[in-house]
Design an enzyme around this catalytic site. Structure first.
Site, PDB file in Angstrom:
ATOM      1  N   THR A  33       0.816  -1.268   0.229  1.00  0.00           N
ATOM      2  CA  THR A  33       0.086  -0.233   0.193  1.00  0.00           C
ATOM      3  C   THR A  33       0.851   1.248   0.001  1.00  0.00           C
ATOM      4  O   THR A  33       2.051   1.200   0.489  1.00  0.00           O
ATOM      5  CB  THR A  33      -0.923  -0.107   1.252  1.00  0.00           C
ATOM      6  OG1 THR A  33      -1.857  -1.149   1.173  1.00  0.00           O
ATOM      7  CG2 THR A  33      -1.885   1.255   1.445  1.00  0.00           C
ATOM      8  N   GLY A  34       0.329   2.103  -0.628  1.00  0.00           N
ATOM      9  CA  GLY A  34       1.181   3.643  -0.682  1.00  0.00           C
ATOM     10  C   GLY A  34       1.310   4.122  -2.107  1.00  0.00           C
ATOM     11  O   GLY A  34       1.049   3.312  -3.136  1.00  0.00           O
ATOM     12  N   ALA A  91       7.993   1.317   2.212  1.00  0.00           N
ATOM     13  CA  ALA A  91       8.316   1.698   3.477  1.00  0.00           C
ATOM     14  C   ALA A  91       8.537   3.022   3.710  1.00  0.00           C
ATOM     15  O   ALA A  91       8.680   3.815   2.704  1.00  0.00           O
ATOM     16  CB  ALA A  91       9.614   0.863   4.023  1.00  0.00           C
ATOM     17  N   GLY A 104       2.717   4.516   7.400  1.00  0.00           N
ATOM     18  CA  GLY A 104       2.402   5.751   7.100  1.00  0.00           C
ATOM     19  C   GLY A 104       1.033   6.040   6.407  1.00  0.00           C
ATOM     20  O   GLY A 104       0.536   7.077   6.669  1.00  0.00           O
ATOM     21  N   GLU A 111      -0.615  -5.215   6.033  1.00  0.00           N
ATOM     22  CA  GLU A 111       0.818  -5.222   5.402  1.00  0.00           C
ATOM     23  C   GLU A 111       1.628  -6.535   6.051  1.00  0.00           C
ATOM     24  O   GLU A 111       2.161  -7.179   5.438  1.00  0.00           O
ATOM     25  CB  GLU A 111       1.529  -4.039   5.024  1.00  0.00           C
ATOM     26  CG  GLU A 111       0.739  -3.085   4.421  1.00  0.00           C
ATOM     27  CD  GLU A 111       1.497  -1.528   4.586  1.00  0.00           C
ATOM     28  OE1 GLU A 111       1.314  -0.895   3.449  1.00  0.00           O
ATOM     29  OE2 GLU A 111       1.899  -1.121   5.453  1.00  0.00           O
TER      30      GLU A 111
HETATM   31  C1  5RP Z   1       1.363   2.127   4.274  1.00  0.00           C
HETATM   32  C2  5RP Z   1       2.920   2.044   4.071  1.00  0.00           C
HETATM   33  C3  5RP Z   1       3.588   2.384   2.910  1.00  0.00           C
HETATM   34  O1  5RP Z   1       4.366   1.392   2.434  1.00  0.00           O
HETATM   35  C4  5RP Z   1       4.546   3.584   3.559  1.00  0.00           C
HETATM   36  O2  5RP Z   1       3.665   4.734   4.046  1.00  0.00           O
HETATM   37  C5  5RP Z   1       5.296   4.044   2.131  1.00  0.00           C
HETATM   38  O3  5RP Z   1       4.421   4.933   1.350  1.00  0.00           O
HETATM   39  P1  5RP Z   1       4.872   5.820   0.153  1.00  0.00           P
HETATM   40  O4  5RP Z   1       5.198   4.584  -1.027  1.00  0.00           O
HETATM   41  O5  5RP Z   1       3.449   6.331  -0.284  1.00  0.00           O
HETATM   42  O6  5RP Z   1       5.884   6.736   0.613  1.00  0.00           O
HETATM   43  O7  5RP Z   1       3.387   1.308   5.013  1.00  0.00           O
HETATM   44  O8  5RP Z   1       0.903   1.611   5.364  1.00  0.00           O
END
Ligand code: 5RP
Length: 260
Positions: A33-34, A91, A104, A111
């Site tokens: 996710t993200g 991450a 985040g 996850e």
């Molecule tokens: C979501 C996460 C994401 O992998 C992490 O926040 C990174 O997000 P992005 O690729 O938008 O920087 O842990 O729960």
């Protein structure tokens, strides 16, 4: 119509493309996710449509599931898929031992469950996520709404026993209300500044009954694909994967963790 990507999005696209080379027909794949994982989902969608790539994917959030469906990717629940060949996820931070802070985006629980049910976890990140010591990024912790004040009080006590530089606990909010996860729980962001012993902290946090899961991923990731804003990509493998490093990704820059 062509779209110009920002330098950071170029890095995210590049790592997503590299991660795609680890995915082959017949695999069961966990989708993270993200924003970085979203580049992977879109790239996989292109492969499904253009090559007929036959894969089954397990999403780690409602948002990822919706995007994957739009892309025409075949989805399954984790229970239906069983064990997964690999999970690819983003991450918020990673350290030299491949320990991660995640969550985040608030999807840390699914996850972690999906990554744990996978033979390997590949993390795709831009270079801003690389740190010597975890903790500058606030550590997300998923908590039950029931008794949340008591959980926060207990958490404060536990943090006093930990090797950290900050102890501020901030309930995550969205649009003025407590943020709610896909599982109906809430998230506390722990402003720790420096985490001296991530493994001890992860164990201590999960002893608190109201805590469902924490965003420390310890010893789960074996490969980091790191993208720079100039479009270059480096694949860093944990040293136990030495033989695989030389055979699976010969086209790009590959090195073993700790090797200069
Ligand atoms: C979501 C996460 C994401 O992998 C992490 O926040 C990174 O997000 P992005 O690729 O938008 O920087 O842990 O729960």
């Amino acid at each position: 119509m062509t779209t110009t990507l920002s330098p950071i999005d170029c890095a995210k696209l590049a790592v997503a493309e590299r991660a795609c080379t680890f995915i082959a027909a017949g695999m069961n794949v966990g989708l993270g996710t993200g924003s970085t994982a979203a580049f992977l989902v879109r790239r996989l969608g292109e492969r499904v449509r253009s090559e007929g790539l036959d894969i089954v994917c397990v999403p780690t959030s409602a948002a990822t599931a919706a995007l994957a469906r739009e892309e025409g990717i075949r989805l399954a629940t984790l229970d239906d898929a069983g064990w997964l060949d690999l999970t690819v996820d983003g991450a918020d931070e990673f350290d030299p031992a491949f320990n991660l802070i995640k969550g985040g985006g608030g999807a840390l629980l699914q996850e972690k469950i999906v990554a744990t049910a996978s033979n390997r976890m590949i993390v795709i990140v831009d270079a801003s996520k690389q740190v010597e010591t975890l903790g500058a990024f606030p550590l997300p912790v998923e908590v039950l709404g029931f008794g949340m004040d008591a959980t926060m009080a207990l958490l404060g006590k536990v943090l006093e026993t930990q090797d950290v530089d900050g102890r501020r606990i901030e309930p995550r909010r969205r649009d003025g209300k407590l943020f709610t996860t896909d599982e109906g729980n809430h998230v506390l962001d722990l402003h720790l500044k420096r985490i001296g012993n991530a493994r001890d902290l992860a164990l201590a946090l999960n002893q608190i009954p109201g805590i469902v899961e924490n965003g420390l991923f310890i010893g789960m990731c074996d490969t980091i694909i790191l993208g720079n804003v100039d479009g270059t990509v480096e694949t860093i493998m944990a040293s136990k994967d030495q033989s695989e490093a030389s055979s699976s990704d010969g086209a790009g820059s590959v090195r073993l963790a700790g090797a200069e």
